[in-house]
Design a protein around this motif. Structure first.
Motif, PDB file in Angstrom:
ATOM      1  N   PRO A  18       0.822  -1.210   0.000  1.00  0.00           N
ATOM      2  CA  PRO A  18       0.000   0.000   0.000  1.00  0.00           C
ATOM      3  C   PRO A  18       0.857   1.262   0.000  1.00  0.00           C
ATOM      4  N   LEU A  19       0.407   2.255  -0.745  1.00  0.00           N
ATOM      5  CA  LEU A  19       1.075   3.556  -0.795  1.00  0.00           C
ATOM      6  C   LEU A  19       0.186   4.591  -0.120  1.00  0.00           C
ATOM      7  N   VAL A  20       0.727   5.240   0.892  1.00  0.00           N
ATOM      8  CA  VAL A  20       0.027   6.305   1.613  1.00  0.00           C
ATOM      9  C   VAL A  20       0.752   7.614   1.307  1.00  0.00           C
ATOM     10  N   TRP A  21      -0.018   8.630   0.949  1.00  0.00           N
ATOM     11  CA  TRP A  21       0.565   9.956   0.689  1.00  0.00           C
ATOM     12  C   TRP A  21       0.028  10.915   1.733  1.00  0.00           C
ATOM     13  N   ALA A  22       0.927  11.477   2.531  1.00  0.00           N
ATOM     14  CA  ALA A  22       0.553  12.473   3.526  1.00  0.00           C
ATOM     15  C   ALA A  22       0.657  13.846   2.881  1.00  0.00           C
ATOM     16  N   PHE A  23      -0.484  14.471   2.642  1.00  0.00           N
ATOM     17  CA  PHE A  23      -0.579  15.720   1.896  1.00  0.00           C
ATOM     18  C   PHE A  23      -0.957  16.834   2.864  1.00  0.00           C
ATOM     19  N   GLY A  24      -0.019  17.744   3.095  1.00  0.00           N
ATOM     20  CA  GLY A  24      -0.326  18.768   4.076  1.00  0.00           C
ATOM     21  C   GLY A  24       0.731  19.842   4.171  1.00  0.00           C
ATOM     22  N   ASP A  25       0.889  20.352   5.388  1.00  0.00           N
ATOM     23  CA  ASP A  25       1.795  21.469   5.636  1.00  0.00           C
ATOM     24  C   ASP A  25       2.998  21.006   6.455  1.00  0.00           C
ATOM     25  N   SER A  26       3.565  21.913   7.242  1.00  0.00           N
ATOM     26  CA  SER A  26       4.787  21.588   7.975  1.00  0.00           C
ATOM     27  C   SER A  26       4.610  20.474   8.990  1.00  0.00           C
ATOM     28  N   LEU A  27       3.386  20.252   9.441  1.00  0.00           N
ATOM     29  CA  LEU A  27       3.157  19.212  10.444  1.00  0.00           C
ATOM     30  C   LEU A  27       3.416  17.824   9.881  1.00  0.00           C
ATOM     31  N   VAL A  28       3.087  17.599   8.619  1.00  0.00           N
ATOM     32  CA  VAL A  28       3.427  16.317   8.004  1.00  0.00           C
ATOM     33  C   VAL A  28       4.776  16.378   7.301  1.00  0.00           C
ATOM     34  N   ALA A  29       5.231  17.578   6.967  1.00  0.00           N
ATOM     35  CA  ALA A  29       6.534  17.707   6.304  1.00  0.00           C
ATOM     36  C   ALA A  29       7.682  17.352   7.245  1.00  0.00           C
ATOM     37  N   GLY A  30       7.433  17.475   8.551  1.00  0.00           N
ATOM     38  CA  GLY A  30       8.497  17.180   9.523  1.00  0.00           C
ATOM     39  C   GLY A  30       9.365  18.380   9.812  1.00  0.00           C
ATOM     40  N   TYR A  31       8.777  19.559   9.833  1.00  0.00           N
ATOM     41  CA  TYR A  31       9.515  20.803  10.052  1.00  0.00           C
ATOM     42  C   TYR A  31      10.384  20.724  11.305  1.00  0.00           C
ATOM     43  N   GLY A  32      11.661  21.100  11.153  1.00  0.00           N
ATOM     44  CA  GLY A  32      12.583  21.169  12.278  1.00  0.00           C
ATOM     45  C   GLY A  32      13.121  19.839  12.755  1.00  0.00           C
ATOM     46  N   LEU A  33      12.823  18.765  12.027  1.00  0.00           N
ATOM     47  CA  LEU A  33      13.246  17.425  12.450  1.00  0.00           C
ATOM     48  C   LEU A  33      14.078  16.743  11.380  1.00  0.00           C
ATOM     49  N   PRO A  34      15.008  15.865  11.772  1.00  0.00           N
ATOM     50  CA  PRO A  34      15.679  15.019  10.781  1.00  0.00           C
ATOM     51  C   PRO A  34      14.633  14.162  10.063  1.00  0.00           C
ATOM     52  N   PRO A  35      14.866  13.819   8.796  1.00  0.00           N
ATOM     53  CA  PRO A  35      13.858  13.055   8.036  1.00  0.00           C
ATOM     54  C   PRO A  35      13.350  11.813   8.747  1.00  0.00           C
ATOM     55  N   ALA A  36      14.225  11.096   9.437  1.00  0.00           N
ATOM     56  CA  ALA A  36      13.815   9.841  10.076  1.00  0.00           C
ATOM     57  C   ALA A  36      12.896  10.058  11.274  1.00  0.00           C
ATOM     58  N   GLN A  37      12.795  11.303  11.758  1.00  0.00           N
ATOM     59  CA  GLN A  37      11.976  11.571  12.939  1.00  0.00           C
ATOM     60  C   GLN A  37      10.661  12.266  12.608  1.00  0.00           C
ATOM     61  N   GLY A  38      10.431  12.571  11.329  1.00  0.00           N
ATOM     62  CA  GLY A  38       9.213  13.247  10.925  1.00  0.00           C
ATOM     63  C   GLY A  38       8.008  12.329  10.917  1.00  0.00           C
ATOM     64  N   PHE A  39       6.853  12.914  10.658  1.00  0.00           N
ATOM     65  CA  PHE A  39       5.586  12.170  10.715  1.00  0.00           C
ATOM     66  C   PHE A  39       5.557  11.010   9.732  1.00  0.00           C
ATOM     67  N   THR A  40       5.928  11.248   8.488  1.00  0.00           N
ATOM     68  CA  THR A  40       5.788  10.181   7.490  1.00  0.00           C
ATOM     69  C   THR A  40       6.716   9.014   7.776  1.00  0.00           C
ATOM     70  N   ALA A  41       7.945   9.310   8.183  1.00  0.00           N
ATOM     71  CA  ALA A  41       8.888   8.231   8.487  1.00  0.00           C
ATOM     72  C   ALA A  41       8.434   7.434   9.703  1.00  0.00           C
ATOM     73  N   GLN A  42       7.987   8.140  10.730  1.00  0.00           N
ATOM     74  CA  GLN A  42       7.545   7.436  11.943  1.00  0.00           C
ATOM     75  C   GLN A  42       6.258   6.647  11.680  1.00  0.00           C
ATOM     76  N   LEU A  43       5.361   7.198  10.857  1.00  0.00           N
ATOM     77  CA  LEU A  43       4.129   6.472  10.542  1.00  0.00           C
ATOM     78  C   LEU A  43       4.438   5.215   9.738  1.00  0.00           C
ATOM     79  N   GLN A  44       5.319   5.329   8.757  1.00  0.00           N
ATOM     80  CA  GLN A  44       5.690   4.157   7.960  1.00  0.00           C
ATOM     81  C   GLN A  44       6.286   3.064   8.844  1.00  0.00           C
ATOM     82  N   ALA A  45       7.192   3.459   9.735  1.00  0.00           N
ATOM     83  CA  ALA A  45       7.816   2.479  10.621  1.00  0.00           C
ATOM     84  C   ALA A  45       6.778   1.820  11.534  1.00  0.00           C
ATOM     85  N   ALA A  46       5.843   2.619  12.044  1.00  0.00           N
ATOM     86  CA  ALA A  46       4.820   2.068  12.941  1.00  0.00           C
ATOM     87  C   ALA A  46       3.877   1.135  12.190  1.00  0.00           C
ATOM     88  N   LEU A  47       3.502   1.499  10.971  1.00  0.00           N
ATOM     89  CA  LEU A  47       2.644   0.612  10.177  1.00  0.00           C
ATOM     90  C   LEU A  47       3.336  -0.715   9.918  1.00  0.00           C
TER      91      LEU A  47
END
Length: 201
Positions: A18-47
């Motif tokens: 399955p492909l999930v696309w998180a479409f949004g603003d800085s909250l899903v972009a992971g503003y201020g965080l290393p890529p591995a700690q952002g929302f999309t990376a953490q959600l993928q790992a949790a799934l």
């Protein structure tokens, strides 16, 4: 040769993850965080830890209003190369922070959801709350648009993206707005059930 053909046939028949696309603003972009700690990376790992072998792609742009996101929706979908199995729509926070009319944000979110429905792409809508200093009328109008749109398009609603994080200094970056890595972990832990249900997983 026959064995090779059977193996190739089996590989071709294997279902795509399955492909999930998180479409949004800085909250899903992971503003201020290393890529591995952002929302999309953490959600993928949790799934994946939960047994859902999904790929989560980052479609967040810091600072985007609903209008700006609407303008980039089509080319963002083209950039994925394949039709996503789910789009997580997280927008409206920047409209609210700039004090833009709630009706304007709602119209642009409506257009985003209409286009995704036209393309027959499932959606999980993420809600946002308004700052109380904007006044009771604004807060009511802004917060009401999410359930109204969810009902109109018959899509699942996760009521508040920052649930469990907003107002907790230990989970927010120094700017007072964006979740830190621990805050993102809380968001993912609280929302993963809604994501899984929206995926049918």
């Amino acid at each position: 040769m026959l064995c090779a053909a059977i193996v190739a046939s089996d590989a071709m028949a294997a279902p795509r993850a399955p492909l999930v696309w998180a479409f949004g603003d800085s909250l899903v972009a992971g503003y201020g965080l290393p890529p591995a700690q952002g929302f999309t990376a953490q959600l993928q790992a949790a799934l994946r830890r939960s047994g859902v072998a999904a790929t989560v792609r980052n479609g967040g742009v810091a600072g985007d209003t609903a209008s700006q996101a609407r303008a980039r929706l089509a080319w963002g979908l083209r950039g994925l190369k394949v039709k996503p199995d789910l789009v997580i729509v997280e927008l409206g926070a920047n409209d609210m922070l700039r004090g833009l009319p709630a009706a304007q944000a709602q119209a642009n979110l409506d257009a985003v959801l209409a286009e995704l429905r036209r393309r027959q792409i499932p959606v999980l809508l993420m809600g946002m709350r308004a700052a109380p200093n904007l006044g009771a009328d604004y807060v009511r109008g802004f917060e009401a648009m999410y359930p109204a749109l969810a009902r109109k398009y018959r899509v699942p609603l996760y009521p508040f993206f920052l649930d469990g994080v907003a107002g907790r200094r230990s989970l927010i970056q120094a700017d007072g707005l964006h979740p830190n890595a621990a805050g993102v972990q809380v968001i993912v832990r609280r929302s993963i059930g809604a994501v899984r249900r929206a995926l049918g997983a």
